[in-house]
Design an enzyme around this catalytic site. Structure first.
Site, PDB file in Angstrom:
ATOM      1  N   ARG A  30      96.616 149.309 -22.877  1.00  0.00           N
ATOM      2  CA  ARG A  30      94.569 149.985 -22.035  1.00  0.00           C
ATOM      3  C   ARG A  30      94.077 148.917 -22.312  1.00  0.00           C
ATOM      4  NH1 ARG A  30      97.173 152.913 -18.807  1.00  0.00           N
ATOM      5  NH2 ARG A  30      99.242 153.854 -19.586  1.00  0.00           N
ATOM      6  N   ASP A  31      92.942 148.668 -21.608  1.00  0.00           N
ATOM      7  CA  ASP A  31      92.101 148.188 -21.961  1.00  0.00           C
ATOM      8  C   ASP A  31      90.508 149.582 -22.035  1.00  0.00           C
ATOM      9  OD1 ASP A  31      89.673 145.943 -20.042  1.00  0.00           O
ATOM     10  OD2 ASP A  31      88.496 147.866 -21.305  1.00  0.00           O
ATOM     11  N   ASN A  88      88.563 136.893 -15.690  1.00  0.00           N
ATOM     12  CA  ASN A  88      87.157 136.464 -15.778  1.00  0.00           C
ATOM     13  C   ASN A  88      86.611 135.177 -16.963  1.00  0.00           C
ATOM     14  OD1 ASN A  88      86.293 138.943 -13.898  1.00  0.00           O
ATOM     15  ND2 ASN A  88      85.859 140.500 -16.556  1.00  0.00           N
ATOM     16  N   HIS A 101      92.389 136.503 -21.505  1.00  0.00           N
ATOM     17  CA  HIS A 101      93.653 137.569 -20.684  1.00  0.00           C
ATOM     18  C   HIS A 101      93.219 138.443 -19.433  1.00  0.00           C
ATOM     19  CE1 HIS A 101      89.139 138.734 -21.796  1.00  0.00           C
ATOM     20  NE2 HIS A 101      88.999 139.555 -20.728  1.00  0.00           N
ATOM     21  N   MET A 102      94.716 139.085 -19.030  1.00  0.00           N
ATOM     22  CA  MET A 102      94.598 138.928 -17.651  1.00  0.00           C
ATOM     23  C   MET A 102      94.274 140.475 -16.974  1.00  0.00           C
ATOM     24  SD  MET A 102      97.272 137.827 -14.818  1.00  0.00           S
ATOM     25  CE  MET A 102      98.747 139.040 -15.308  1.00  0.00           C
ATOM     26  N   HIS A 103      93.535 140.208 -16.035  1.00  0.00           N
ATOM     27  CA  HIS A 103      93.009 142.335 -16.169  1.00  0.00           C
ATOM     28  C   HIS A 103      94.135 143.022 -14.863  1.00  0.00           C
ATOM     29  CE1 HIS A 103      88.920 142.867 -17.849  1.00  0.00           C
ATOM     30  NE2 HIS A 103      89.082 141.146 -18.037  1.00  0.00           N
TER      31      HIS A 103
HETATM   32  P1  5GP Z   1      86.350 140.487 -20.163  1.00  0.00           P
HETATM   33  O1  5GP Z   1      84.938 140.803 -19.350  1.00  0.00           O
HETATM   34  O2  5GP Z   1      85.963 139.695 -20.976  1.00  0.00           O
HETATM   35  O3  5GP Z   1      87.280 140.469 -19.070  1.00  0.00           O
HETATM   36  O4  5GP Z   1      86.991 141.912 -20.745  1.00  0.00           O
HETATM   37  C1  5GP Z   1      87.665 142.048 -21.758  1.00  0.00           C
HETATM   38  C2  5GP Z   1      88.044 143.639 -21.935  1.00  0.00           C
HETATM   39  O5  5GP Z   1      88.793 143.623 -23.427  1.00  0.00           O
HETATM   40  C3  5GP Z   1      86.468 144.563 -20.857  1.00  0.00           C
HETATM   41  O6  5GP Z   1      87.060 145.044 -19.882  1.00  0.00           O
HETATM   42  C4  5GP Z   1      86.638 145.450 -22.057  1.00  0.00           C
HETATM   43  O7  5GP Z   1      86.223 146.802 -21.975  1.00  0.00           O
HETATM   44  C5  5GP Z   1      87.763 145.014 -22.849  1.00  0.00           C
HETATM   45  N1  5GP Z   1      88.025 145.481 -24.648  1.00  0.00           N
HETATM   46  C6  5GP Z   1      87.022 145.320 -25.551  1.00  0.00           C
HETATM   47  N2  5GP Z   1      87.212 144.577 -26.150  1.00  0.00           N
HETATM   48  C7  5GP Z   1      88.493 146.267 -26.932  1.00  0.00           C
HETATM   49  C8  5GP Z   1      89.109 146.821 -27.933  1.00  0.00           C
HETATM   50  O8  5GP Z   1      89.138 146.761 -29.219  1.00  0.00           O
HETATM   51  N3  5GP Z   1      90.196 147.687 -27.370  1.00  0.00           N
HETATM   52  C9  5GP Z   1      90.774 147.356 -26.150  1.00  0.00           C
HETATM   53  N4  5GP Z   1      92.206 147.662 -25.583  1.00  0.00           N
HETATM   54  N5  5GP Z   1      90.089 146.591 -25.167  1.00  0.00           N
HETATM   55  C10 5GP Z   1      88.149 146.436 -25.359  1.00  0.00           C
END
Ligand code: 5GP
Ligand code: ZN
Length: 111
Positions: A30-31, A88, A101-103
């Site tokens: 999970r995010d 992103n 990573h993929m959301h």
């Molecule tokens: P990005 O903006 O790089 O596509 O997304 C990175 C995502 O990783 C963000 O939505 C952020 O909330 C999440 N994230 C950052 N650090 C951590 C972490 O330590 N653990 C988890 N589970 N998610 C994280």
């Protein structure tokens, strides 16, 4: 593995995180800062910086990420209501963690 990469640390178990699914190619968790009721990250074990760094040998992992995303959407019961699968790419595209990573985002209330 990159020594100061948060997602490498999660993948390697150095940062304890509840893992929803894992196999030899990727992990799913999970995010930490969800933008929707369901906000899950699908993360290859191998450190790849971003979509820009994909090579021919990464075709398999990208298609696998999407297929696993589809199954996780079903597990989370958002498959029929609908969801987004999102990458992103680099800072201008909103990327803040430079480990591919993929959301998977969904579960919004029906209006
Ligand atoms: P990005 O903006 O790089 O596509 O997304 C990175 C995502 O990783 C963000 O939505 C952020 O909330 C999440 N994230 C950052 N650090 C951590 C972490 O330590 N653990 C988890 N589970 N998610 C994280
Ligand atoms: Zn990494």
């Amino acid at each position: 593995m990159e020594t100061d990469c948060i997602f490498c640390k999660i993948v390697n178990g150095e940062i304890p995180t509840e893992i929803l699914y894992q196999d030899d190619k990727l992990v799913v968790f999970r995010d930490i800062n969800p933008h929707a009721p369901v906000h899950i990250l699908i993360v290859p074990r191998r450190h790849i910086r971003s979509i820009n760094d994909l090579t021919e040998e990464d075709r398999e992992i990208i298609s696998h990420m999407i297929m696993v995303g589809k199954e996780i959407a079903k597990d989370q019961s958002v498959n029929s209501s609908g969801y987004k699968l999102l990458f992103n790419v680099e800072r201008g595209g909103g990327q803040v963690i430079f480990h591919l990573h993929m959301h998977l985002i969904g579960g919004w209330k029906k209006k």
